[in-house]
Design a protein around this motif. Sequence first.
Motif, PDB file in Angstrom:
ATOM      1  N   GLY A 101       1.107   6.111  12.337  1.00  0.00           N
ATOM      2  CA  GLY A 101       0.062   6.626  10.850  1.00  0.00           C
ATOM      3  C   GLY A 101      -1.542   6.669  11.573  1.00  0.00           C
ATOM      4  O   GLY A 101      -1.331   6.626  12.544  1.00  0.00           O
ATOM      5  N   HIS A 102      -2.350   7.255  10.557  1.00  0.00           N
ATOM      6  CA  HIS A 102      -3.829   7.636  11.194  1.00  0.00           C
ATOM      7  C   HIS A 102      -4.666   7.111  10.519  1.00  0.00           C
ATOM      8  O   HIS A 102      -4.379   6.990   8.783  1.00  0.00           O
ATOM      9  CB  HIS A 102      -3.498   9.030  11.757  1.00  0.00           C
ATOM     10  CG  HIS A 102      -3.882  10.240  10.487  1.00  0.00           C
ATOM     11  ND1 HIS A 102      -4.762  10.692  10.089  1.00  0.00           N
ATOM     12  CD2 HIS A 102      -2.500  10.579  10.543  1.00  0.00           C
ATOM     13  CE1 HIS A 102      -4.272  11.564   8.498  1.00  0.00           C
ATOM     14  NE2 HIS A 102      -2.978  11.444   8.837  1.00  0.00           N
ATOM     15  N   GLU A 103      -5.556   7.407  10.494  1.00  0.00           N
ATOM     16  CA  GLU A 103      -6.978   7.081   9.440  1.00  0.00           C
ATOM     17  C   GLU A 103      -7.554   7.724   8.876  1.00  0.00           C
ATOM     18  O   GLU A 103      -7.078   9.489   9.122  1.00  0.00           O
ATOM     19  CB  GLU A 103      -8.741   6.575  10.907  1.00  0.00           C
ATOM     20  CG  GLU A 103      -8.519   4.797  10.697  1.00  0.00           C
ATOM     21  CD  GLU A 103     -10.191   5.268  11.219  1.00  0.00           C
ATOM     22  OE1 GLU A 103     -10.520   4.066  10.870  1.00  0.00           O
ATOM     23  OE2 GLU A 103     -10.776   5.911  11.761  1.00  0.00           O
ATOM     24  N   HIS A 104      -7.934   8.257   7.569  1.00  0.00           N
ATOM     25  CA  HIS A 104      -8.472   9.112   6.419  1.00  0.00           C
ATOM     26  C   HIS A 104      -7.341  10.316   6.380  1.00  0.00           C
ATOM     27  O   HIS A 104      -7.187  11.167   6.534  1.00  0.00           O
ATOM     28  CB  HIS A 104      -9.550   9.966   6.875  1.00  0.00           C
ATOM     29  CG  HIS A 104     -10.860   9.160   8.060  1.00  0.00           C
ATOM     30  ND1 HIS A 104     -11.416   8.041   7.115  1.00  0.00           N
ATOM     31  CD2 HIS A 104     -11.147   8.971   9.403  1.00  0.00           C
ATOM     32  CE1 HIS A 104     -12.254   7.333   7.597  1.00  0.00           C
ATOM     33  NE2 HIS A 104     -11.832   8.144   8.644  1.00  0.00           N
ATOM     34  N   CYS A 105      -6.158   9.816   6.387  1.00  0.00           N
ATOM     35  CA  CYS A 105      -4.290  10.686   5.862  1.00  0.00           C
ATOM     36  C   CYS A 105      -4.330  11.119   4.761  1.00  0.00           C
ATOM     37  O   CYS A 105      -4.643   9.803   3.595  1.00  0.00           O
ATOM     38  CB  CYS A 105      -3.217   9.666   6.142  1.00  0.00           C
ATOM     39  SG  CYS A 105      -1.279  10.154   6.065  1.00  0.00           S
ATOM     40  N   GLY A 106      -4.651  11.972   4.045  1.00  0.00           N
ATOM     41  CA  GLY A 106      -4.709  13.443   3.208  1.00  0.00           C
ATOM     42  C   GLY A 106      -3.026  12.400   2.067  1.00  0.00           C
ATOM     43  O   GLY A 106      -3.701  12.235   1.050  1.00  0.00           O
ATOM     44  N   ALA A 107      -2.342  12.675   3.062  1.00  0.00           N
ATOM     45  CA  ALA A 107      -0.802  12.156   2.235  1.00  0.00           C
ATOM     46  C   ALA A 107      -0.923  10.590   1.490  1.00  0.00           C
ATOM     47  O   ALA A 107      -0.745  11.010   0.621  1.00  0.00           O
ATOM     48  CB  ALA A 107       0.051  12.428   2.805  1.00  0.00           C
ATOM     49  N   ILE A 108      -1.933   9.703   2.779  1.00  0.00           N
ATOM     50  CA  ILE A 108      -1.708   8.608   2.057  1.00  0.00           C
ATOM     51  C   ILE A 108      -2.731   8.553   0.935  1.00  0.00           C
ATOM     52  O   ILE A 108      -2.364   7.893   0.183  1.00  0.00           O
ATOM     53  CB  ILE A 108      -2.701   7.690   2.751  1.00  0.00           C
ATOM     54  CG1 ILE A 108      -1.835   7.368   3.730  1.00  0.00           C
ATOM     55  CG2 ILE A 108      -2.841   6.260   2.322  1.00  0.00           C
ATOM     56  CD1 ILE A 108      -0.437   6.769   3.462  1.00  0.00           C
ATOM     57  N   LYS A 109      -3.912   9.050   0.571  1.00  0.00           N
ATOM     58  CA  LYS A 109      -5.000   9.220  -0.327  1.00  0.00           C
ATOM     59  C   LYS A 109      -4.241  10.399  -1.831  1.00  0.00           C
ATOM     60  O   LYS A 109      -4.926   9.268  -2.226  1.00  0.00           O
ATOM     61  CB  LYS A 109      -6.299   9.471   0.089  1.00  0.00           C
ATOM     62  CG  LYS A 109      -7.386   8.946   1.184  1.00  0.00           C
ATOM     63  CD  LYS A 109      -8.034  10.351   1.603  1.00  0.00           C
ATOM     64  CE  LYS A 109      -9.408   9.522   2.922  1.00  0.00           C
ATOM     65  NZ  LYS A 109      -9.790  10.662   3.153  1.00  0.00           N
ATOM     66  N   SER A 110      -3.252  10.778  -1.196  1.00  0.00           N
ATOM     67  CA  SER A 110      -2.862  12.021  -2.376  1.00  0.00           C
ATOM     68  C   SER A 110      -1.909  10.938  -3.236  1.00  0.00           C
ATOM     69  O   SER A 110      -1.650  11.164  -3.964  1.00  0.00           O
ATOM     70  CB  SER A 110      -1.924  12.906  -2.346  1.00  0.00           C
ATOM     71  OG  SER A 110      -2.955  13.668  -1.519  1.00  0.00           O
ATOM     72  N   SER A 111      -1.307  10.270  -1.697  1.00  0.00           N
ATOM     73  CA  SER A 111      -0.067   9.135  -3.444  1.00  0.00           C
ATOM     74  C   SER A 111      -0.942   8.793  -3.919  1.00  0.00           C
ATOM     75  O   SER A 111      -0.519   7.862  -5.261  1.00  0.00           O
ATOM     76  CB  SER A 111       0.572   8.696  -1.831  1.00  0.00           C
ATOM     77  OG  SER A 111       1.498   7.881  -2.783  1.00  0.00           O
TER      78      SER A 111
ATOM     79  N   ALA B 208       4.384   1.811  -0.056  1.00  0.00           N
ATOM     80  CA  ALA B 208       3.749   0.956   0.487  1.00  0.00           C
ATOM     81  C   ALA B 208       2.188   0.863  -0.565  1.00  0.00           C
ATOM     82  O   ALA B 208       1.163  -0.079  -0.338  1.00  0.00           O
ATOM     83  CB  ALA B 208       3.067   2.165   1.440  1.00  0.00           C
ATOM     84  N   VAL B 209       1.742   1.654  -1.304  1.00  0.00           N
ATOM     85  CA  VAL B 209       0.537   2.198  -2.306  1.00  0.00           C
ATOM     86  C   VAL B 209       0.823   0.799  -3.416  1.00  0.00           C
ATOM     87  O   VAL B 209       0.171  -0.261  -3.630  1.00  0.00           O
ATOM     88  CB  VAL B 209       0.507   3.016  -3.037  1.00  0.00           C
ATOM     89  CG1 VAL B 209      -0.933   2.795  -4.106  1.00  0.00           C
ATOM     90  CG2 VAL B 209       0.376   3.810  -2.238  1.00  0.00           C
ATOM     91  N   LEU B 210       1.973   0.331  -3.650  1.00  0.00           N
ATOM     92  CA  LEU B 210       2.491  -0.596  -4.595  1.00  0.00           C
ATOM     93  C   LEU B 210       1.752  -2.531  -3.802  1.00  0.00           C
ATOM     94  O   LEU B 210       1.325  -3.215  -4.208  1.00  0.00           O
ATOM     95  CB  LEU B 210       3.256  -0.664  -4.567  1.00  0.00           C
ATOM     96  CG  LEU B 210       3.661   0.611  -6.163  1.00  0.00           C
ATOM     97  CD1 LEU B 210       5.295   0.307  -6.313  1.00  0.00           C
ATOM     98  CD2 LEU B 210       2.742   0.168  -6.960  1.00  0.00           C
ATOM     99  N   GLU B 211       3.009  -2.348  -2.602  1.00  0.00           N
ATOM    100  CA  GLU B 211       2.584  -3.079  -1.773  1.00  0.00           C
ATOM    101  C   GLU B 211       1.183  -3.654  -1.552  1.00  0.00           C
ATOM    102  O   GLU B 211       0.732  -4.512  -1.510  1.00  0.00           O
ATOM    103  CB  GLU B 211       3.577  -3.130  -0.374  1.00  0.00           C
ATOM    104  CG  GLU B 211       3.216  -4.339   0.609  1.00  0.00           C
ATOM    105  CD  GLU B 211       4.466  -4.473   1.501  1.00  0.00           C
ATOM    106  OE1 GLU B 211       5.060  -5.682   2.220  1.00  0.00           O
ATOM    107  OE2 GLU B 211       4.971  -2.967   1.537  1.00  0.00           O
ATOM    108  N   ALA B 212       0.793  -2.438  -1.038  1.00  0.00           N
ATOM    109  CA  ALA B 212      -1.093  -2.542  -0.430  1.00  0.00           C
ATOM    110  C   ALA B 212      -2.071  -3.662  -1.918  1.00  0.00           C
ATOM    111  O   ALA B 212      -3.055  -4.532  -1.938  1.00  0.00           O
ATOM    112  CB  ALA B 212      -1.430  -1.406   0.013  1.00  0.00           C
TER     113      ALA B 212
END
Length: 242
Positions: free
Chosen positions: A145-155, A174-178
């Motif tokens: 994985g990596h910092e500032h991931c666009g897919a993570i932000k979009s999710s 992963a969003v719900l777990e966080a």
Amino acid sequence: MRRLIISLGVTFLLFSCKNNLEDPLTIVTNDEIISNKIITKEDQEKLTPDQVIQDLIEGNKDFVDDKLTIRNNSERVREASLGQYPEAVVLSCLDSRVPVEDVFHKGIGDIFVTRVAGNIVNDDILGSLEYACKVSGSKVVLVLGHEHCGAIKSSIKGVELGHITHLLDKIKPAVLEAKETFKGEQSAKNPEFVDAVCKYNVELSIKEIRERSPILRDMEEKGEIKIIGGIYDMKEGKVEFL
């Protein structure tokens, strides 16, 4: 007037030469070009998963320290055409700012790389990982994985757009777990929350690989491979292995 123009021209030429001498070209000798040795089947068979992980760690350190490696790629292309025996397979995000081979100081024939936005797992990715390990003999699966991931932000934002919607759904666990553990602003604007989701997403992909691929799970249980995770730091170039 002509003499003045000629004089100025000569002065400019001398000035240019002086500057070039102060900033000379780098001359590379043959002994500075690394060995063109491509990993052979025999080399690969001797490697243990731990040795491969250590090699990836050291390669990343070289990258962070900006140690230039000069390879004869023309020769490596010809050598690799006879077969490939990469030591590891990296499941990376699509992001163009993560040059996977460079990050681990690797060249042609050294590692497999499979990319998909958000480094998520699907049937095609699993098939690729199984091919890399079971068929081609790689000893490590690294989910990167990596910092500032666009897919993570979009999710996190709940973006819905075409086929992207289905892809981002795979990151939602992963969003719900966080959200259950993170203390602070839980939005895509908070880099710390994005980092937390990124880490959980890497762990989620590792879990998916183990649960959905009996082939890879069996290989790991036998000690033939290791399945690990890492996070790439966009500012430093360093990979934090999980």
